[in-house]
Scaffold this motif. Structure first.
Motif, PDB file in Angstrom:
ATOM      1  N   GLY A 168       0.758  -1.249   0.000  1.00  0.00           N
ATOM      2  CA  GLY A 168       0.000   0.000   0.000  1.00  0.00           C
ATOM      3  C   GLY A 168       0.781   1.286   0.000  1.00  0.00           C
ATOM      4  N   LEU A 197      -7.085  -0.759  -3.721  1.00  0.00           N
ATOM      5  CA  LEU A 197      -5.890  -1.583  -3.849  1.00  0.00           C
ATOM      6  C   LEU A 197      -6.302  -3.050  -3.905  1.00  0.00           C
ATOM      7  CD1 LEU A 197      -2.643  -1.263  -1.719  1.00  0.00           C
ATOM      8  CD2 LEU A 197      -3.660  -3.477  -2.175  1.00  0.00           C
ATOM      9  N   LEU A 253      -1.575  -7.133   2.418  1.00  0.00           N
ATOM     10  CA  LEU A 253      -2.786  -6.348   2.629  1.00  0.00           C
ATOM     11  C   LEU A 253      -2.947  -5.928   4.089  1.00  0.00           C
ATOM     12  CD1 LEU A 253      -5.263  -8.226   0.273  1.00  0.00           C
ATOM     13  CD2 LEU A 253      -4.012  -6.105  -0.140  1.00  0.00           C
ATOM     14  N   ALA A 277      -0.884  -2.980   4.257  1.00  0.00           N
ATOM     15  CA  ALA A 277      -1.519  -1.852   3.559  1.00  0.00           C
ATOM     16  C   ALA A 277      -2.588  -1.202   4.430  1.00  0.00           C
ATOM     17  CB  ALA A 277      -2.121  -2.334   2.243  1.00  0.00           C
ATOM     18  N   ARG A 278      -3.420  -2.005   5.064  1.00  0.00           N
ATOM     19  CA  ARG A 278      -4.463  -1.458   5.940  1.00  0.00           C
ATOM     20  C   ARG A 278      -3.848  -0.689   7.099  1.00  0.00           C
ATOM     21  NH1 ARG A 278      -6.613  -6.762   5.018  1.00  0.00           N
ATOM     22  NH2 ARG A 278      -8.457  -6.689   3.660  1.00  0.00           N
ATOM     23  N   VAL A 306      -9.279  -1.853   0.359  1.00  0.00           N
ATOM     24  CA  VAL A 306      -8.345  -2.961   0.161  1.00  0.00           C
ATOM     25  C   VAL A 306      -9.121  -4.231  -0.171  1.00  0.00           C
ATOM     26  CG1 VAL A 306      -6.603  -4.410   1.286  1.00  0.00           C
ATOM     27  CG2 VAL A 306      -6.611  -1.938   1.689  1.00  0.00           C
TER      28      VAL A 306
END
Length: 265
Positions: A55, A70, A78, A81-82, A96
């Protein structure tokens, strides 16, 4: 669609983040944004980041005010990313989704995005044209597709100039695969010509071909790149060379910007 299992990426989240924070990683993101910005008009965009990993790129665009979706198939990427979106305060602008690229049409709306990022995906897939067709489908008419991948033309130069390994340089000229150290896996060498030809075959218009890291990867002194003043000069030089031929032809990464033509009606 990828030839690599998701475990490869799940196990390398920390190593990937270290690469992103290094000078060469920072140059990669700065130059990508600079090249894409040439084709934008300042509007807030709906952006799709395909194979967006942890991300970093999605969050950069969210911080700039854009809405970003994303998609990636690595659960651990992921999670990262979060976490990054939340810690940066832009979780409300970042969606996401866990999915393989081959199933992209099942998880995102078609013809709904202004910009699709396809960065560092093509080296991991066998069928370039099919993958490009898949990532183009979510673009609205007139939307932009950004494609970044390692440049096969750069490998003989890197091996010869940086590593002074002439045997490796010779063997890399027509190699069917090369090796990425960060993810410890073989990848397919790609070129801008290959990607541009495939894009035109499927009806996309190529708007620009740029280079990313035209000189950085040929400088053997990596420690010097961490010096702030040297890095600032390096960044200035890289930006200046990014669209000046012949430098995009031998840059470590190639960057192609394409568009979905607007249908007359």
């Amino acid at each position: 669609m990828s030839n690599v299992t998701r475990d490869v990426f799940d196990d390398k989240v920390s190593a990937w983040r270290q690469w992103q924070d290094a000078p060469w990683g920072r140059l990669r993101y700065t130059l990508a944004e600079h090249n894409i910005a040439r084709h934008l008009d300042g509007r807030r965009l709906h952006i799709l980041d395909v194979a967006g990993g942890n991300g970093v790129e999605a969050v950069r665009y969210a911080v700039a005010g854009h809405q970003v979706t994303l998609v990636d198939y690595s659960p651990q990427m992921l999670v990262s990313a979060r976490s990054l979106a939340e810690s940066t305060g832009v979780a409300h602008r970042v969606t996401v989704i866990e999915s393989d690229v081959a199933k992209l049409g099942d998880v995102v709306e078609q013809q709904a995005y202004d910009l699709v990022l396809c960065h560092n995906l093509l080296p991991y897939v066998a069928d370039v044209e099919s993958t490009l067709s898949t990532v183009l489908a979510p673009l609205r008419e007139g939307g932009l597709l950004s494609v970044i991948a390692g440049n096969a033309h750069s490998e003989p130069l890197r091996a010869a100039i940086r590593d002074m390994d002439l045997t490796a340089a010779y063997e890399s000229i027509d190699a069917a695969e090369r090796f990425t150290h960060t993810f410890n896996t073989p990848v397919y060498p790609r070129t801008a010509d290959e990607v541009c030809t495939a894009l035109r075959r499927i009806g996309a218009g190529v708007l620009g071909h740029y280079g990313i890291r035209s000189v950085c990867d040929y400088i053997p002194d990596d420690e010097r790149k961490y010096d702030a003043s040297f890095f600032a000069e390096l960044e200035r030089l890289e930006i200046a060379l990014s669209d000046r031929m012949p430098f995009p032809l031998t840059a470590r990464l190639f960057h192609v910007i394409a568009s979905v033509p607007v249908t007359a009606g």
